[in-house]
Design an enzyme around this catalytic site. Structure first.
Site: not given
Ligand code: CDP
Ligand code: MG
Length: 137
Positions: A10, A50, A58, A86, A92, A103, A113, A116, A127
């Site tokens: 990112k 997304y 968010f 992962r 996350t 992370r 974070n 992705h 994707e």
């Molecule tokens: O990236 P990951 O798959 O671990 O998390 P996700 O649940 O798919 O969420 C996508 C992205 O949204 C996260 O990596 C964060 O950058 C953002 N996010 C956030 O800013 N605040 C949250 N409460 C959850 C996600």
């Molecule tokens: Mg995700």
């Protein structure tokens, strides 16, 4: 089983000069970089990426963030690559990410974070088609 997954570094990761550090960890794990580019993502691409989060509070912020600067899109191939990547990236929320993960070692807040990575093989296929329509190598 050999799989290919998607990693995005990112804007915060690119801005902090962590392209090398994150890529080094992936290669050290004996995973192979099979696609690699530095891009300024189109808003539409990020929103499609997304899409599952479209109704979440968010969604706008994360799309703003992903389009705020250059990002690295990387395809990574290897045995069980989806789960391996992962796990390597960590939870996350970096506060919950285990030390030793990207992370857990390099990030502090959920909105920055660093990476992705695809959550499962179906997400990876979707994707990869979005970010690498030309295919991987
Ligand atoms: O990236 P990951 O798959 O671990 O998390 P996700 O649940 O798919 O969420 C996508 C992205 O949204 C996260 O990596 C964060 O950058 C953002 N996010 C956030 O800013 N605040 C949250 N409460 C959850 C996600
Ligand atoms: Mg995700």
């Amino acid at each position: 089983m050999e799989e290919t997954t998607l990693v995005l570094i990112k804007p915060g990761g690119v801005g902090r000069n962590l392209i090398g550090e994150i890529t080094r960890r992936i290669e050290a794990r004996q995973l192979r970089v099979s696609g690699l580019k530095l891009v300024r993502a189109e808003r539409g691409t990020v929103e499609q990426h997304y899409d599952e989060h479209r109704e979440r509070p968010f969604f706008k912020d994360v799309c703003d963030y992903l389009t705020s600067g250059p990002i690295v899109a990387m395809a990574v191939t290897g045995t069980n690559a989806v789960k391996a990547i992962r796990t390597m990236m960590g939870a996350t929320n970096p506060l919950e990410a285990t030390p030793g993960t990207v992370r857990g070692d390099l990030a502090l807040t959920i909105d920055d974070n660093l990476t992705h990575s695809s959550s499962d093989p179906e997400a990876a296929a979707r994707e990869l088609a979005l970010w690498f329509p030309e295919g991987t190598v």
